[in-house]
Design a protein around this motif. Structure first.
Motif, PDB file in Angstrom:
ATOM      1  N   VAL A 150      35.910  18.258 -22.230  1.00 33.46           N
ATOM      2  CA  VAL A 150      36.257  18.504 -23.628  1.00 33.46           C
ATOM      3  C   VAL A 150      36.809  17.204 -24.207  1.00 33.46           C
ATOM      4  N   TRP A 151      36.262  16.777 -25.327  1.00 35.01           N
ATOM      5  CA  TRP A 151      36.649  15.533 -25.977  1.00 35.01           C
ATOM      6  C   TRP A 151      37.080  15.808 -27.418  1.00 35.01           C
ATOM      7  N   VAL A 152      37.881  14.909 -27.967  1.00 39.50           N
ATOM      8  CA  VAL A 152      38.161  14.906 -29.399  1.00 39.50           C
ATOM      9  C   VAL A 152      38.050  13.479 -29.905  1.00 39.50           C
ATOM     10  N   SER A 153      37.655  13.347 -31.159  1.00 42.84           N
ATOM     11  CA  SER A 153      37.578  12.030 -31.782  1.00 42.84           C
ATOM     12  C   SER A 153      38.884  11.708 -32.506  1.00 42.84           C
ATOM     13  N   GLY A 154      39.103  10.431 -32.722  1.00 41.61           N
ATOM     14  CA  GLY A 154      40.204   9.978 -33.563  1.00 41.61           C
ATOM     15  C   GLY A 154      41.566  10.449 -33.111  1.00 41.61           C
ATOM     16  N   THR A 155      42.411  10.782 -34.086  1.00 38.01           N
ATOM     17  CA  THR A 155      43.758  11.283 -33.828  1.00 38.01           C
ATOM     18  C   THR A 155      43.925  12.636 -34.498  1.00 38.01           C
ATOM     19  N   LEU A 156      44.866  13.411 -34.015  1.00 39.92           N
ATOM     20  CA  LEU A 156      45.112  14.754 -34.535  1.00 39.92           C
ATOM     21  C   LEU A 156      46.580  14.904 -34.925  1.00 39.92           C
ATOM     22  N   GLY A 157      46.844  15.769 -35.883  1.00 44.00           N
ATOM     23  CA  GLY A 157      48.210  16.117 -36.237  1.00 44.00           C
ATOM     24  C   GLY A 157      48.825  15.321 -37.367  1.00 44.00           C
ATOM     25  N   ASP A 158      48.211  14.201 -37.737  1.00 45.95           N
ATOM     26  CA  ASP A 158      48.813  13.351 -38.764  1.00 45.95           C
ATOM     27  C   ASP A 158      48.761  13.990 -40.152  1.00 45.95           C
ATOM     28  N   ALA A 159      47.654  14.697 -40.447  1.00 42.58           N
ATOM     29  CA  ALA A 159      47.556  15.368 -41.746  1.00 42.58           C
ATOM     30  C   ALA A 159      48.632  16.439 -41.873  1.00 42.58           C
ATOM     31  N   ARG A 160      48.840  17.208 -40.808  1.00 38.47           N
ATOM     32  CA  ARG A 160      49.878  18.245 -40.846  1.00 38.47           C
ATOM     33  C   ARG A 160      51.260  17.616 -40.946  1.00 38.47           C
ATOM     34  N   ALA A 257      47.688  22.742 -33.410  1.00 38.75           N
ATOM     35  CA  ALA A 257      47.562  23.782 -34.435  1.00 38.75           C
ATOM     36  C   ALA A 257      47.719  23.244 -35.849  1.00 38.75           C
ATOM     37  N   GLY A 258      47.699  21.918 -36.019  1.00 35.43           N
ATOM     38  CA  GLY A 258      48.020  21.324 -37.320  1.00 35.43           C
ATOM     39  C   GLY A 258      46.979  21.565 -38.392  1.00 35.43           C
ATOM     40  N   GLY A 259      45.730  21.281 -38.098  1.00 33.28           N
ATOM     41  CA  GLY A 259      44.668  21.466 -39.087  1.00 33.28           C
ATOM     42  C   GLY A 259      44.519  20.300 -40.041  1.00 33.28           C
ATOM     43  N   ASP A 260      43.435  20.326 -40.831  1.00 26.39           N
ATOM     44  CA  ASP A 260      43.093  19.307 -41.830  1.00 26.39           C
ATOM     45  C   ASP A 260      42.817  17.942 -41.208  1.00 26.39           C
ATOM     46  N   ASP A 261      42.428  17.915 -39.926  1.00 33.39           N
ATOM     47  CA  ASP A 261      42.158  16.639 -39.266  1.00 33.39           C
ATOM     48  C   ASP A 261      40.747  16.128 -39.548  1.00 33.39           C
ATOM     49  N   TYR A 262      39.776  17.023 -39.582  1.00 31.02           N
ATOM     50  CA  TYR A 262      38.363  16.695 -39.793  1.00 31.02           C
ATOM     51  C   TYR A 262      37.871  15.662 -38.779  1.00 31.02           C
TER      52      TYR A 262
END
Length: 320
Positions: A150-160, A257-262
């Protein structure tokens, strides 16, 4: 200014892919031979998806970016889009800024506006985007297999993080807030990465409502489960690199669980790890491996010692 003057001034441009131009009852699009059309739509409502104080240029960018992110998740090349716009009044300065932000991103992805509608009402923006992908090569939510990474791109959580600062639940240094706000208001659709992952990723989805919630859609469609490493949260929140001091639980909430990361969450066979990294380098996008797909259904978080994390995370739900 009337409705048709508004359309003519701010949203009418020469187009190549619709031979009728803007102004007929329908747009006519013809995919290239051997290609399938990929179609997605998103609705943004003031007070629900964006603040009334957002810069109209940023809003124009985001309105299209969230749709391009869906195309990225399918590995589709953007072609064209339609725009439906409800406006409480005609504000020419707002319209000029909105159109500028919208078309700057559209031009960057060679994606043409080919039609739409306008009406008076509470501010709401609906975009339907069209892309194309070679027949049978689209990235889907249903392709994950046991043993896949399982991979994710970029960073997460900053928008939240930015949203929580707007809400007043935490205080951020100015530089951190500015960077987080940019992530909230001007997300970068990972179109190049989606294209590069065709034939490599087994499943994909864009992260709009929180990583765990969105990844759950992949697991259900694929009939599998996943184990994720909770300790990777600190690596995925870009703001931590700027010296922001957050406890582990807050960090996990933002990332999972932040969301709005795209960003893109995707799966791929371990034998494709070097290919995934090469695709990410080609796209100029960071990727992080955060777990693996399991044959047992359900999503599990584990700590650094492999022990289950008992906390529960809820993705965003408009009607929850």
């Amino acid at each position: 200014m009337g409705e048709f003057d508004l359309i003519a001034r701010y949203f009418t441009r020469p187009v190549r892919r619709n031979p009728l131009g803007v102004g007929d009852d329908c747009a006519l699009l013809q995919p290239a031979p051997g290609m399938q059309l990929a179609v997605s739509t998103d609705l943004l409502v003031e007070g629900r998806h964006f603040l009334s104080t957002v810069d109209p240029r940023a809003l124009g960018h985001k309105a299209l970016a969230v749709n391009l992110s869906d195309l990225a998740a399918c590995g589709a090349q953007p072609l064209a889009f339609t725009l439906s716009l409800a406006l409480p009044q005609v504000d020419e300065a707002w319209l000029a800024g909105f159109a500028e932000g919208l078309f700057a991103l559209a031009d960057a992805h060679d994606c043409e506006l080919v039609g739409g509608d306008t009406t008076r009402g509470p501010l709401a923006i609906n975009i339907t985007v069209f892309g194309e992908v070679p027949a049978g090569q689209a990235l889907l939510r249903s392709g994950a297999r046991a043993g896949d990474d399982v991979w994710v791109s970029g960073t997460l959580g900053d928008a939240r993080l930015a949203l929580e600062a707007f809400r007043g639940t935490l205080s951020l240094p100015q530089a951190v807030f500015a960077a987080a706000r940019e992530r909230l208001e001007r997300p970068v659709p990972r179109v190049a990465l989606g294209l590069a992952l065709r034939g490599i990723a087994s499943a994909a989805i864009d992260v709009s409502d929180g990583l765990l919630g969105d990844l759950g859609h992949v697991l259900r469609r694929s009939g599998v489960g996943a184990t994720l490493e909770a300790g990777r949260a600190g690596e995925l929140l870009a703001a931590l690199a700027d010296g922001l001091d957050l406890d582990a639980e807050r960090c996990e909430d933002l990332v999972f669980a932040g969301g709005d990361d795209y960003e893109l969450a995707f799966t791929a066979s371990p034998r494709h790890r070097s290919a995934v990294e090469a695709a990410a380098a080609q796209a100029g996008t960071r990727v992080t491996r955060i777990g693996s797909i399991t044959p047992e259904t359900g999503l599990r978080l584990v700590d650094a010692q492999g022990q289950p994390v008992s906390r529960r995370f809820a993705g965003f739900d408009h009607f929850a």
